[in-house]
Scaffold this active site. Structure first.
Site, PDB file in Angstrom:
ATOM      1  N   ASN A  75       2.536   1.471   4.111  1.00 51.72           N
ATOM      2  CA  ASN A  75       2.814   0.235   4.850  1.00 51.72           C
ATOM      3  C   ASN A  75       2.570   0.397   6.350  1.00 51.72           C
ATOM      4  OD1 ASN A  75       5.623  -1.959   5.528  1.00 51.72           O
ATOM      5  ND2 ASN A  75       3.561  -2.566   4.967  1.00 51.72           N
ATOM      6  N   CYS A 128      -1.107   0.843   7.308  1.00 54.17           N
ATOM      7  CA  CYS A 128      -2.536   0.527   7.491  1.00 54.17           C
ATOM      8  C   CYS A 128      -2.933  -0.729   6.710  1.00 54.17           C
ATOM      9  CB  CYS A 128      -3.428   1.707   7.075  1.00 54.17           C
ATOM     10  SG  CYS A 128      -3.294   3.177   8.099  1.00 54.17           S
ATOM     11  N   ARG A 129      -3.274  -0.557   5.442  1.00 55.02           N
ATOM     12  CA  ARG A 129      -3.883  -1.644   4.678  1.00 55.02           C
ATOM     13  C   ARG A 129      -2.966  -2.831   4.422  1.00 55.02           C
ATOM     14  NH1 ARG A 129      -5.885   1.654  -0.348  1.00 55.02           N
ATOM     15  NH2 ARG A 129      -3.876   2.624   0.087  1.00 55.02           N
ATOM     16  N   SER A 130      -1.740  -2.585   3.962  1.00 63.43           N
ATOM     17  CA  SER A 130      -0.887  -3.742   3.642  1.00 63.43           C
ATOM     18  C   SER A 130      -0.486  -4.538   4.880  1.00 63.43           C
ATOM     19  CB  SER A 130       0.327  -3.333   2.796  1.00 63.43           C
ATOM     20  OG  SER A 130       1.161  -2.421   3.463  1.00 63.43           O
ATOM     21  N   CYS A 150       0.861  -1.185   0.000  1.00 63.13           N
ATOM     22  CA  CYS A 150       0.000   0.000   0.000  1.00 63.13           C
ATOM     23  C   CYS A 150       0.893   1.229   0.000  1.00 63.13           C
ATOM     24  CB  CYS A 150      -0.988  -0.008   1.168  1.00 63.13           C
ATOM     25  SG  CYS A 150      -0.272   0.252   2.799  1.00 63.13           S
ATOM     26  N   ASP A 161      -9.343   3.187   1.782  1.00 60.83           N
ATOM     27  CA  ASP A 161      -8.158   3.651   2.515  1.00 60.83           C
ATOM     28  C   ASP A 161      -8.578   4.333   3.816  1.00 60.83           C
ATOM     29  OD1 ASP A 161      -5.789   4.625   3.484  1.00 60.83           O
ATOM     30  OD2 ASP A 161      -5.105   5.393   1.551  1.00 60.83           O
TER      31      ASP A 161
END
Length: 151
Positions: free
Chosen positions: A11, A13-15, A8, A123
């Protein structure tokens, strides 16, 4: 062995959510040894920073720890090493291709492209809605596992 890198923007939050959620999913199925799972950023903005506290909280609410994970940036060596480089949105995908000089081996995907409703993972950095990101990531990971023949 399935080597997977989630990507993401920063690196934080999402990933890392996808990384640790998939680690738990494969652990729960007793197949952790068949996977190597990591995450990285396309930007250098958050290098060395820990997983963002709200992301850590939603993972912890599901019994998942991020340990000492800190943000790192992906590089061209990641392209050679990982079988799948799975990102969260179109911007990530464009930047991944820039970093790696394209995708000649067709290893790059958006996570939601494994689902019946392709698109981007919401996001939460901008929306503050970590539950929607969780739901998107969980749906994408389940679809990814199904695409690999794993129930």
């Amino acid at each position: 062995m399935h080597r997977i890198l989630f990507v993401c923007h920063g690196n934080i939050c999402r990933s890392p959510m996808a990384e640790f959620m998939l680690k738990k999913m494969v652990s729960d199925r007793g197949i952790s040894g068949d996977f190597e799972i990591a995450s990285a950023a396309v930007s250098a903005e958050e290098l060395g920073n820990p997983v963002y506290p709200p992301a850590r909280r939603i993972l912890a609410d599901h019994g998942i720890s991020t340990g000492s994970k800190t943000a790192r940036q992906m590089n061209v060596a990641d392209y050679r090493y990982y079988d799948f480089l799975i990102c969260m949105d179109d911007s990530n995908l464009r930047r991944m291709k820039q970093i790696c000089g394209g995708d000649p081996e067709n290893k790059m995907y958006r996570l939601m492209d494994f689902t019946t409703v392709p698109g981007e993972v919401s996001d939460p950095w901008y929306s503050g809605d970590f539950q929607t990101a969780w739901d998107d990531i969980e749906r994408g990971l389940q679809a990814f596992l199904t695409s690999r023949g794993i129930k």
